[in-house]
Design a protein around this motif. Structure first.
Motif, short mmCIF file in Angstrom:
data_model
loop_
_atom_site.label_atom_id
_atom_site.label_comp_id
_atom_site.label_asym_id
_atom_site.label_seq_id
_atom_site.Cartn_x
_atom_site.Cartn_y
_atom_site.Cartn_z
N GLN A 231 0.82 -1.22 0.00
CA GLN A 231 0.00 0.00 0.00
C GLN A 231 0.85 1.27 0.00
O GLN A 231 0.36 2.36 0.28
CB GLN A 231 -0.95 -0.02 1.20
CG GLN A 231 -2.00 -1.12 1.07
CD GLN A 231 -2.97 -1.16 2.24
OE1 GLN A 231 -2.78 -0.45 3.24
NE2 GLN A 231 -3.99 -1.98 2.13
N GLN A 250 5.21 6.74 -0.33
CA GLN A 250 3.91 7.41 -0.41
C GLN A 250 2.78 6.40 -0.23
O GLN A 250 2.76 5.33 -0.86
CB GLN A 250 3.77 8.10 -1.77
CG GLN A 250 2.47 8.88 -1.92
CD GLN A 250 2.35 9.51 -3.28
OE1 GLN A 250 2.52 8.85 -4.30
NE2 GLN A 250 2.07 10.81 -3.32
N SER A 251 1.82 6.76 0.63
CA SER A 251 0.66 5.90 0.85
C SER A 251 -0.26 5.95 -0.37
O SER A 251 -0.63 7.02 -0.86
CB SER A 251 -0.10 6.37 2.10
OG SER A 251 -1.25 5.57 2.32
N LEU A 252 -0.66 4.77 -0.84
CA LEU A 252 -1.51 4.67 -2.03
C LEU A 252 -3.00 4.77 -1.69
O LEU A 252 -3.84 4.80 -2.59
CB LEU A 252 -1.25 3.35 -2.76
CG LEU A 252 0.18 3.17 -3.30
CD1 LEU A 252 0.37 1.77 -3.86
CD2 LEU A 252 0.48 4.22 -4.36
N CYS A 253 -3.32 4.82 -0.40
CA CYS A 253 -4.72 4.89 0.02
C CYS A 253 -4.79 5.49 1.42
O CYS A 253 -3.77 5.64 2.09
CB CYS A 253 -5.35 3.49 0.01
SG CYS A 253 -4.51 2.32 1.11
N SER A 254 -5.99 5.83 1.85
CA SER A 254 -6.20 6.20 3.24
C SER A 254 -6.14 4.93 4.06
O SER A 254 -6.83 3.94 3.75
CB SER A 254 -7.56 6.89 3.39
OG SER A 254 -7.81 7.19 4.74
N GLN A 255 -5.32 4.91 5.12
CA GLN A 255 -5.13 3.67 5.84
C GLN A 255 -4.69 3.93 7.28
O GLN A 255 -4.21 5.02 7.63
CB GLN A 255 -4.08 2.79 5.14
CG GLN A 255 -2.71 3.45 4.98
CD GLN A 255 -1.69 2.54 4.34
OE1 GLN A 255 -1.45 1.44 4.84
NE2 GLN A 255 -1.09 2.99 3.23
N ASP A 271 -3.22 9.61 5.16
CA ASP A 271 -4.10 10.01 4.08
C ASP A 271 -3.58 9.44 2.77
O ASP A 271 -2.38 9.15 2.63
CB ASP A 271 -4.15 11.54 3.96
CG ASP A 271 -4.80 12.19 5.17
OD1 ASP A 271 -5.70 11.56 5.78
OD2 ASP A 271 -4.39 13.32 5.51
N LYS A 272 -4.46 9.29 1.79
CA LYS A 272 -4.01 8.89 0.46
C LYS A 272 -3.06 9.95 -0.09
O LYS A 272 -3.36 11.15 -0.04
CB LYS A 272 -5.20 8.73 -0.49
CG LYS A 272 -4.80 8.27 -1.88
CD LYS A 272 -6.01 8.08 -2.79
CE LYS A 272 -5.58 7.61 -4.17
NZ LYS A 272 -6.75 7.40 -5.06
N GLY A 273 -1.90 9.53 -0.54
CA GLY A 273 -0.90 10.45 -1.08
C GLY A 273 0.08 10.97 -0.05
O GLY A 273 1.09 11.59 -0.40
N GLU A 274 -0.21 10.75 1.24
CA GLU A 274 0.71 11.21 2.29
C GLU A 274 2.00 10.40 2.24
O GLU A 274 2.00 9.20 1.93
CB GLU A 274 0.05 11.05 3.66
CG GLU A 274 0.85 11.69 4.79
CD GLU A 274 0.11 11.63 6.12
OE1 GLU A 274 0.63 12.20 7.10
OE2 GLU A 274 -0.98 11.01 6.18
N THR A 275 3.12 11.03 2.58
CA THR A 275 4.42 10.37 2.45
C THR A 275 5.17 10.35 3.78
O THR A 275 4.90 11.14 4.69
CB THR A 275 5.31 11.05 1.40
OG1 THR A 275 5.74 12.33 1.88
CG2 THR A 275 4.61 11.20 0.06
#
Length: 319
Positions: A231, A250-255, A271-275
Motif C-alpha cells: 500500500q 507514499q501511501s496509495l490509500c487512506s489507511q 491520508d491517500k498520497g501522504e508520504t
C-alpha cells in the motif's frame, strides 16, 4: 532521553512524517546487504567515481595524510560496510609504512564487519583489523592512544545522509578522538544536475526502493508495526531549497497502521498520497563543506575529484 521506539512513533506521527533523522534504521544486516547492491547499479555513479579517485590517487592520499614520512599511520573508518573501496587505501598505506598497519572499521552491521575482516585477512594479511560494532551516529566510538598519525575515513558520501546538525555532531566527535596533526578523509557528493541526482536514487532495478521498504519491514519485525508494503510506493524528490534528494514512501490509500509494543497499542493514520520522508541525501557546495569542516575544527588541505567534479574527496587536518 526519549526511547528509540517513542522517537520512531513520534517521527511517524508528525506532519509531515519524517524518519530522515533516524537514518541508522536502514542499516540492519538486511539493509547493509541491499546497500551493497545499490552501489553496483548503473545509475549509482558515486561508488564508481569514488573508486576511480582512489585508484588514481591512493599513494598521494596516504602520503599527504601521514604528513611526515617518519610518521607511523593507522586508519579508522566510519560506516565501513564491507570495506571494499578501503582496500585500495590500505594497500597504499602498507606500501607507505613498509609494515603492518592497524585498521578500525566501525559499523552497525556485524555481518558487514565479519565480511570485511574475512576479506582483508585473506587479501591483506599485514592489516590488523580491529572492528567496532557501533552506530557512529548515536554511539561513542573510542580510538586508543597512538604514537603516530591517525587517519579517519568517512567515505561513500555518507556525510550527506545526515542532517546538517547531525553531520556537525559526527565530525565534532571525530575531532575529539584525534590529536593535533591527525587527519580526516571525507568524500562529498557535490550539487550538480538534479536529473542525474534523482536517477541515482531511482535505479531501474528498484534496489534503492527496496532499501527504503526494508525500513518498514524492520519496523514490522522489531518495533511492532503492521505496515502493508503493497500500500506504499517509492518516490524520490529533489528539494532545491535543501539541496537534497528526499526519498519518500507514499501511501496509495487512506489507511491505518497499528503499532503494538511495550507501551501498548497505538495507531498511525495515513491520508491517500501522504508520504514518509525516509532519508535525505544532501549535496554540498564547496563553500558549505568548508564551513562545516571549519566549524568542527578541521582545515582543508587537499581535494581530489572525478572528471565531472561531482565527487570531492577531501583531506582535512586537525590543527
Amino acid at each position: 532521553m526519549m526511547s528509540v521506539a517513542k522517537e520512531i512513533f513520534t517521527s511517524l506521527s508528525d506532519r509531515p512524517k519524517n524518519l530522515s533523522n533516524l537514518q541508522w534504521l536502514h542499516y540492519d544486516d538486511e539493509g547493509s546487504i541491499i546497500f551493497e547492491k545499490i552501489v553496483l547499479q548503473d545509475e549509482y555513479y558515486i561508488t564508481r567515481s569514488e573508486r576511480r579517485i582512489f585508484e588514481l590517487n591512493s599513494d598521494d592520499i596516504i602520503v599527504k595524510a601521514a604528513g611526515d614520512e617518519k610518521n607511523r599511520l593507522r586508519i579508522a573508518e566510519l560506516g565501513s560496510g564491507t570495506a571494499t573501496k578501503t582496500g585500495i587505501l590500505l594497500r597504499a598505506a602498507l606500501k607507505y609504512q613498509r609494515g603492518p598497519i592497524t585498521y578500525f572499521p566501525i559499523d552497525v552491521s556485524t555481518t558487514a564487519l565479519d565480511e570485511a575482516q574475512s576479506s582483508l585477512n585473506y587479501l591483506l594479511p599485514d592489516v590488523c583489523v580491529m572492528p567496532q560494532v557501533k552506530n557512529y551516529v548515536t554511539d561513542d566510538f573510542i580510538l586508543p592512544s597512538f604514537d603516530g598519525c591517525t587517519l579517519v575515513i568517512y567515505i561513500g558520501v555518507s556525510i550527506g545522509n545526515s542532517s546538517k546538525e547531525e553531520a556537525k555532531n559526527i565530525l565534532h566527535h571525530v575531532y575529539e578522538q584525534l590529536k593535533v596533526g591527525d587527519a580526516l578523509l571525507l568524500s562529498v557528493d557535490m550539487c550538480h544536475d538534479p536529473s542525474v541526482l534523482l536517477s541515482t536514487y531511482n535505479d531501474k532495478n528498484g534496489v534503492v526502493a527496496d532499501f527504503q521498504f526494508n525500513v518498514l519491514r524492520r519496523l514490522n519485525r522489531e518495533f511492532g508495526y503492521n505496515f502493508n508494503l503493497d500500500q506504499f510506493r517509492y518516490q524520490p524528490i529533489w528539494n532545491e531549497h535543501k539541496s537534497s534528494v528526499e526519498q519518500h514512501l507514499q501511501s496509495l490509500c487512506s489507511q491505518q497502521v497499528k503499532c503494538i509494543d511495550q507501551f501498548g497499542e497505538k495507531t498511525l493514520h495515513f491520508d491517500k498520497g501522504e508520504t514518509i520522508n525516509m532519508i535525505d541525501s544532501y549535496k554540498f557546495s564547496i563553500e558549505e563543506i568548508n564551513m562545516l569542516l571549519n566549524i568542527t575544527g578541521f582545515t582543508i588541505e587537499h581535494i581530489w575529484n572525478d572528471e565531472h567534479k561531482w565527487i570531492n574527496v577531501i583531506l582535512a587536518r586537525k590543527l
